[in-house]
Design a protein around this motif. Structure first.
Motif, short mmCIF file in Angstrom:
data_model
loop_
_atom_site.label_atom_id
_atom_site.label_comp_id
_atom_site.label_asym_id
_atom_site.label_seq_id
_atom_site.Cartn_x
_atom_site.Cartn_y
_atom_site.Cartn_z
N ARG A 166 0.83 -1.20 0.00
CA ARG A 166 0.00 0.00 0.00
C ARG A 166 0.87 1.25 0.00
NH1 ARG A 166 -3.44 -2.57 4.46
NH2 ARG A 166 -4.66 -4.03 3.23
N ASP A 167 0.37 2.27 -0.67
CA ASP A 167 1.04 3.57 -0.76
C ASP A 167 2.38 3.52 -1.49
OD1 ASP A 167 -1.09 4.76 0.66
OD2 ASP A 167 -0.17 4.17 2.56
N ASN A 168 2.59 2.48 -2.27
CA ASN A 168 3.78 2.40 -3.11
C ASN A 168 3.28 2.53 -4.56
OD1 ASN A 168 5.89 1.56 -4.80
ND2 ASN A 168 6.78 0.30 -3.18
N PRO A 169 3.44 3.70 -5.16
CA PRO A 169 2.87 3.91 -6.49
C PRO A 169 3.44 2.98 -7.56
CG PRO A 169 4.28 5.76 -5.86
CD PRO A 169 4.14 4.88 -4.67
N LEU A 170 4.68 2.53 -7.39
CA LEU A 170 5.25 1.62 -8.37
C LEU A 170 4.53 0.27 -8.36
CD1 LEU A 170 9.03 2.41 -7.87
CD2 LEU A 170 7.51 3.23 -9.69
N ILE A 171 4.18 -0.21 -7.18
CA ILE A 171 3.46 -1.48 -7.08
C ILE A 171 1.99 -1.28 -7.40
CG2 ILE A 171 2.69 -3.29 -5.49
CD1 ILE A 171 5.38 -3.15 -4.14
N ALA A 227 8.98 -19.19 -13.05
CA ALA A 227 9.61 -17.93 -13.44
C ALA A 227 8.75 -16.75 -13.00
CB ALA A 227 9.81 -17.89 -14.96
N ARG A 228 7.43 -16.87 -13.16
CA ARG A 228 6.51 -15.81 -12.73
C ARG A 228 6.68 -15.54 -11.25
NH1 ARG A 228 2.26 -16.44 -9.41
NH2 ARG A 228 0.52 -15.05 -9.57
N ASN A 229 6.73 -16.60 -10.44
CA ASN A 229 6.87 -16.45 -8.99
C ASN A 229 8.20 -15.81 -8.64
OD1 ASN A 229 4.35 -17.53 -8.58
ND2 ASN A 229 5.10 -19.60 -8.21
N THR A 230 9.25 -16.20 -9.33
CA THR A 230 10.57 -15.62 -9.08
C THR A 230 10.58 -14.14 -9.41
OG1 THR A 230 11.64 -17.74 -9.55
CG2 THR A 230 13.02 -15.76 -9.69
N ILE A 231 9.99 -13.78 -10.53
CA ILE A 231 9.94 -12.37 -10.94
C ILE A 231 9.14 -11.56 -9.94
CG2 ILE A 231 9.02 -10.79 -12.69
CD1 ILE A 231 9.84 -12.99 -14.77
N LEU A 232 8.02 -12.10 -9.48
CA LEU A 232 7.23 -11.40 -8.46
C LEU A 232 8.04 -11.17 -7.19
CD1 LEU A 232 3.67 -12.95 -8.71
CD2 LEU A 232 4.32 -10.60 -9.17
N LYS A 233 8.80 -12.17 -6.76
CA LYS A 233 9.62 -12.02 -5.55
C LYS A 233 10.68 -10.95 -5.75
CE LYS A 233 8.91 -16.69 -3.89
NZ LYS A 233 9.48 -18.02 -3.72
N ILE A 234 11.28 -10.91 -6.92
CA ILE A 234 12.30 -9.89 -7.20
C ILE A 234 11.67 -8.51 -7.16
CG2 ILE A 234 13.78 -8.95 -9.04
CD1 ILE A 234 14.31 -11.90 -9.86
N ILE A 235 10.52 -8.36 -7.79
CA ILE A 235 9.84 -7.05 -7.78
C ILE A 235 9.49 -6.65 -6.37
CG2 ILE A 235 7.71 -5.87 -8.46
CD1 ILE A 235 7.85 -7.44 -11.11
N GLU A 236 8.96 -7.60 -5.59
CA GLU A 236 8.58 -7.30 -4.20
C GLU A 236 9.77 -6.83 -3.40
OE1 GLU A 236 6.89 -10.91 -2.71
OE2 GLU A 236 5.11 -10.74 -3.97
N TRP A 251 12.62 -5.60 -4.51
CA TRP A 251 13.20 -4.38 -5.06
C TRP A 251 12.36 -3.17 -4.68
CZ3 TRP A 251 11.64 -1.42 -9.62
CH2 TRP A 251 12.58 -0.45 -9.96
N LEU A 252 11.04 -3.31 -4.73
CA LEU A 252 10.17 -2.17 -4.48
C LEU A 252 9.86 -1.95 -3.00
CD1 LEU A 252 7.67 -2.53 -7.45
CD2 LEU A 252 9.60 -0.97 -7.26
N CYS A 253 10.10 -2.95 -2.18
CA CYS A 253 9.74 -2.84 -0.76
C CYS A 253 10.96 -2.84 0.14
CB CYS A 253 8.81 -3.98 -0.37
SG CYS A 253 7.23 -3.90 -1.17
#
Length: 98
Positions: A27-32, A84-93, A95-97
């Protein structure tokens, strides 16, 4: 396209659509919040599925020929795509958090 906007320099851009987040850390993270909703595993399986095209004449070939021909054109399995989808989601999480 309703969220297409023209910038001051004359270029066009797509205005972000921000989604309410279920996960408190997002929440409150505009990138996510600008990302599309996180899909369930079942939805990912459907969207990542791949049905190869085939020639009607191939049906007449022996199974070992059909298998060899199609396996060469098939690059990855659904399970690998989901992993791969799960890995990418974890990387994004991560990186952004930070």
């Amino acid at each position: 396209m309703e969220n297409l906007i023209q910038l001051n320099n004359g270029e066009y851009a797509i205005s972000a659509v921000y989604n309410d987040q279920v996960i408190a850390d997002y929440r409150d993270n505009p990138l996510i919040e600008a990302l599309p909703p996180i899909r369930s595993i079942e939805e990912a399986f459907v969207q990542l599925g791949y049905l190869p095209e085939y020639d009607e004449n191939e049906i007449q070939l022996s199974a070992h020929y059909r298998f060899t021909y199609k396996i060469n054109s098939f690059l990855s399995t659904i399970r690998e795509n989901v992993r791969a989808r799960n890995t990418i989601l974890k990387i994004i999480e991560r990186w952004l958090c930070i």
